[in-house]
Scaffold this motif. Structure first.
Motif, PDB file in Angstrom:
ATOM      1  N   GLU A  38       4.208   0.108   2.220  1.00  6.44           N
ATOM      2  CA  GLU A  38       3.066   0.165   3.133  1.00  6.44           C
ATOM      3  C   GLU A  38       2.917   1.546   3.746  1.00  6.44           C
ATOM      4  N   SER A  82      -0.329   3.847   3.016  1.00  6.19           N
ATOM      5  CA  SER A  82      -1.115   4.268   4.167  1.00  6.19           C
ATOM      6  C   SER A  82      -1.318   5.786   4.147  1.00  6.19           C
ATOM      7  N   ARG A  92       0.872  -5.130   2.389  1.00  4.57           N
ATOM      8  CA  ARG A  92      -0.583  -5.199   2.531  1.00  4.57           C
ATOM      9  C   ARG A  92      -1.239  -3.999   1.861  1.00  4.57           C
ATOM     10  N   GLY A  93      -2.361  -4.247   1.213  1.00  3.53           N
ATOM     11  CA  GLY A  93      -3.169  -3.167   0.666  1.00  3.53           C
ATOM     12  C   GLY A  93      -2.603  -2.487  -0.551  1.00  3.53           C
ATOM     13  N   ARG A 149      -3.814   6.688   1.325  1.00  8.73           N
ATOM     14  CA  ARG A 149      -5.208   6.398   1.698  1.00  8.73           C
ATOM     15  C   ARG A 149      -5.731   7.391   2.724  1.00  8.73           C
ATOM     16  N   SER A 150      -4.838   7.929   3.541  1.00 10.80           N
ATOM     17  CA  SER A 150      -5.236   8.896   4.572  1.00 10.80           C
ATOM     18  C   SER A 150      -5.304  10.327   4.049  1.00 10.80           C
ATOM     19  N   THR A 203      -9.853   5.162   3.889  1.00 14.93           N
ATOM     20  CA  THR A 203     -10.421   4.057   3.138  1.00 14.93           C
ATOM     21  C   THR A 203      -9.514   2.839   3.198  1.00 14.93           C
ATOM     22  N   ASP A 204     -10.129   1.660   3.095  1.00 12.96           N
ATOM     23  CA  ASP A 204      -9.362   0.425   3.081  1.00 12.96           C
ATOM     24  C   ASP A 204      -9.048  -0.036   1.663  1.00 12.96           C
ATOM     25  N   LYS A 205      -9.426   0.763   0.678  1.00 13.96           N
ATOM     26  CA  LYS A 205      -9.204   0.414  -0.715  1.00 13.96           C
ATOM     27  C   LYS A 205      -7.715   0.243  -0.992  1.00 13.96           C
TER      28      LYS A 205
END
Length: 334
Positions: free
Chosen positions: A289, A293, A29-30, A296-297, A2-4
């Motif tokens: 980051e 990452s 980022r994110g 999210r994965s 997801t890019d959330k």
């Protein structure tokens, strides 16, 4: 994947959280920093107002109860890491914990087991490993640019003029050179050697409060590889690192823990210097980051700072503590 954005909370509103994590997450980022907590009256509110953070709490449980918070950064002193990480995991939060991960290996082992049982992400915040310069260094080693590694030399130390109650000198807060500064060269050597030391010898000096002011560590690994390391909170060291191999060496000028330059001296080749943007206040963005990452994965640990290696480093620290005569309150609780 997801890019959330990953929504973070911070437990512990001290200098490292404000000077490093806040600028780092702002640049990362994110990621979103949603709330902070401190048990010291008024500290979280002041921290939040200075940094434009909406949520602030005097109770860790209130912060952890917020459903929108995905992950928590633990920025308390070493002695509180175990109980704070444990609490965050009990509330189902992913965790990035500032180094040193815990005070001893038994605490680390329990937290790792708990995170794995609950399938939650957990990582020690050794931010140096995620810097572009260190990634370049690891690539040079992996591709054999200096042959087989024979020695690692690294030190990190600084002079301080603080009261005995300061966290760096206070035994109740698990202060001293080893856990605060020594973790950098110890983790660096572990990263390069990728093995368990077979022999450890430590010497050092304890100050009036009972913590180590400066200490040095000799580690021997399989195939006769050696690490020569030192740390200090009362002595200015040169704060550089060198890796010596059979076909050359790699140098990281001071301060190696904030590396932005790596130098390769390979046999029969011209010296190669790689420079990267200076690592200032936003240097934590790389580890943030990487952690977000992974979260999210759906990953539960980092390949760059794996949990089994964190446990190995804490076991090495336990051996050094014993040789230096360092015993903290946490050591009596495990």
């Amino acid at each position: 994947m997801t890019d959330k954005a990953v929504v973070w909370g911070v437990i512990g509103c001290g200098g490292i959280a404000e000077s490093r994590f806040v600028p780092g997450i702002t640049a990362a980022r994110g990621n979103v920093l949603s709330a902070v907590a401190s048990r010291s009256p008024g500290k979280a509110e002041d921290f939040a107002r200075r940094n434009g953070i909406h949520g602030y709490y005097q109770s860790y449980e209130e912060l952890l109860s917020r459903k929108e918070i995905d992950a928590v950064y633990i920025a308390t002193t070493h002695n509180f890491h175990y109980e704070n990480v444990k609490l965050a995991l009990e509330y189902g939060k992913h965790v990035l914990c500032e180094k040193s991960f815990t005070v001893n290996a038994d605490e680390a082992r329990k937290l790792i087991r708990m995170a794995r049982e609950r399938q939650l992400f957990l990582m020690e915040g050794m931010w140096t490993r995620f810097l572009p310069a260190i990634i370049q260094l690891r690539e040079w080693i992996k591709t054999g640019r200096i042959g087989e590694v024979l020695q690692v030399r690294a030190n990190f130390g600084f002079s301080i003029d603080v009261s005995p109650q300061h966290r760096l000198l206070n035994p109740d807060l698990a202060g001293g050179a080893l856990l605060d500064a020594g973790i950098y060269p110890l983790s660096f050597a572990s990263m390069v050697m990728e093995d368990k030391p077979q022999f450890i010898h430590a010497v050092g000096e304890k100050g009036s409060t009972g913590v180590d002011i400066h200490s040095a560590y000799l580690l021997k690994y399989p195939k006769n590889k050696i690490a020569l390391l030192s740390s200090a909170v009362g002595v200015d060291l040169n704060n550089r690192a060198d890796i010596l191999g059979t076909k050359g060496h790699i140098a990281i000028p001071a301060p190696f823990h904030r590396a932005c330059r790596v130098e390769l001296y390979a046999a029969n080749e011209d010296p190669l210097v790689q420079e990267f943007p200076p690592v200032d206040q936003d240097g934590f963005k790389y580890e943030i980051e990487a952690a977000s990452s992974a979260i999210r994965s759906g990953e539960t640990e980092s390949a760059v700072m794996p949990l089994d290696e964190t446990l190995l480093i804490m076991s090495t620290i336990d051996t050094i503590k014993k040789q230096l005569g360092l015993v903290y309150k946490n050591d009596h609780l495990t």
